[in-house]
Motif scaffolding. Structure first.
Motif, PDB file in Angstrom:
ATOM      1  N   ARG A  20       0.829  -1.210   0.000  1.00 56.79           N
ATOM      2  CA  ARG A  20       0.000   0.000   0.000  1.00 56.79           C
ATOM      3  C   ARG A  20       0.866   1.264   0.000  1.00 56.79           C
ATOM      4  N   VAL A  30      -7.889   2.973   1.069  1.00 52.83           N
ATOM      5  CA  VAL A  30      -8.117   1.530   0.945  1.00 52.83           C
ATOM      6  C   VAL A  30      -9.456   1.157   1.576  1.00 52.83           C
ATOM      7  N   MET A  59      -7.303  -5.415  -2.746  1.00 47.92           N
ATOM      8  CA  MET A  59      -6.167  -4.617  -2.304  1.00 47.92           C
ATOM      9  C   MET A  59      -4.980  -4.766  -3.256  1.00 47.92           C
ATOM     10  N   TYR A  63      -3.190  -1.909  -5.562  1.00 49.35           N
ATOM     11  CA  TYR A  63      -1.783  -1.579  -5.367  1.00 49.35           C
ATOM     12  C   TYR A  63      -0.933  -1.850  -6.603  1.00 49.35           C
TER      13      TYR A  63
END
Length: 291
Positions: A20, A30, A59, A63
């Protein structure tokens, strides 16, 4: 690596956090992607809670993680979800913030720890443990002692970590609940026995006469042989924190090196402990004669 849910969550959370940060996203951003709170993202990254595979995929996509690395992290997430934790029975008394530490302790290649005012758990004799828990006013002392004795199994693994302890002279003189020659004599004899019998246990004393500008608060450095990130653990009155940022980690390695440079070598440490044990023995004999 230790095959535990907590250790897998910790590793997964670390990797997700670093991914992240590399992507330049905040936890709040997020959270918006996942449709949850920023607090939940923080818990995922700290390893405090599990995470659904769908959330992990979302996620990783956000990313921009490469496919090979993404597959590795998804496999790690599946492994973390496939087993239930082992924190039941007497083990349930271990605080949540300390469970990651105890899960990862057996998996480390090297552990370096500094303690200024007390004997660390793995080195404590049963007499010292009982006195400490009693002085704290604990109600389930038997379970607390069992938990602490469980940690000593790390010394008896087929390939235990190199466990390096630096203890301040103060830790060898300050007994739980006040001066107690009997407790400390038992504790010092226990240290000498560990030094003799455990090949990968290294104990060094930092005497009051050591040439240091100051000493830091207690900390523990853990290094691992696999992809688990090395980290520093710092305990405080309200819990414990884990630091794995490279710059932070190096600060504590440098601090350890200064402590180690000022501490006694192993033969000198043995002599120091033996001499102090004799002082406690003489004091105990004097008390016995006076009764």
């Amino acid at each position: 690596m230790a095959s535990t849910v907590t250790s897998r969550r910790k590793q997964l959370g670390n990797e997700l956090r670093h991914a992240r940060i590399s992507a330049g996203l905040t936890q709040q951003q997020v959270a918006q992607i996942l449709g949850c709170t920023q607090g939940k993202v923080n818990k995922i990254e700290s390893g405090a809670v599990g995470v659904k595979l769908g959330d992990v995929r979302a996620m990783l996509d956000a990313y921009g993680v490469a496919r090979e690395e993404a597959d590795t992290l998804l496999n790690l997430a599946r492994a973390a979800a496939s087993q239930r934790g082992h924190w039941s029975g007497y083990r349930s008394l271990v605080p949540h913030w300390f469970r990651t530490f105890t899960d990862l302790e057996p998996a480390a290649a090297e552990i370096m720890t500094w303690h200024g005012e007390r004997i660390p758990g793995p080195l404590q004799s049963e007499h010292y443990m009982l006195k400490q828990f009693t002085e704290f006013g604990a109600t389930d002392i038997t379970s607390l002692v069992r938990n602490r004795l469980d940690r000593k199994a790390v010394f008896d693994q087929d390939q235990p970590p190199y466990y390096r302890f630096i203890l301040s002279e103060s830790a060898l003189r300050r007994a739980p609940g006040g001066r107690s020659p009997a407790v400390m004599l038992d504790q010092l004899e226990h240290l000498l026995e560990l030094d003799r019998s455990k090949a990968r246990v290294y104990i060094h004393v930092l005497p009051f006469a050591a040439k240091l500008a100051a000493v830091p608060n207690d900390f523990t450095i853990m290094r691992f042989p696999d992809s688990t990130r090395d980290f520093v653990y710092i305990e405080h009155a309200a819990g414990g924190i884990y630091l794995d940022d490279v710059k932070d980690f190096q600060i504590f390695v440098d601090s350890w090196d200064r402590l180690r440079g000022a501490a006694l070598e192993r033969p000198e440490t043995r002599e120091f402990i033996k001499n102090l044990a004799e002082q406690y023995r003489a004091e105990l004999n004097d008390q016995t004669r006076q009764r």
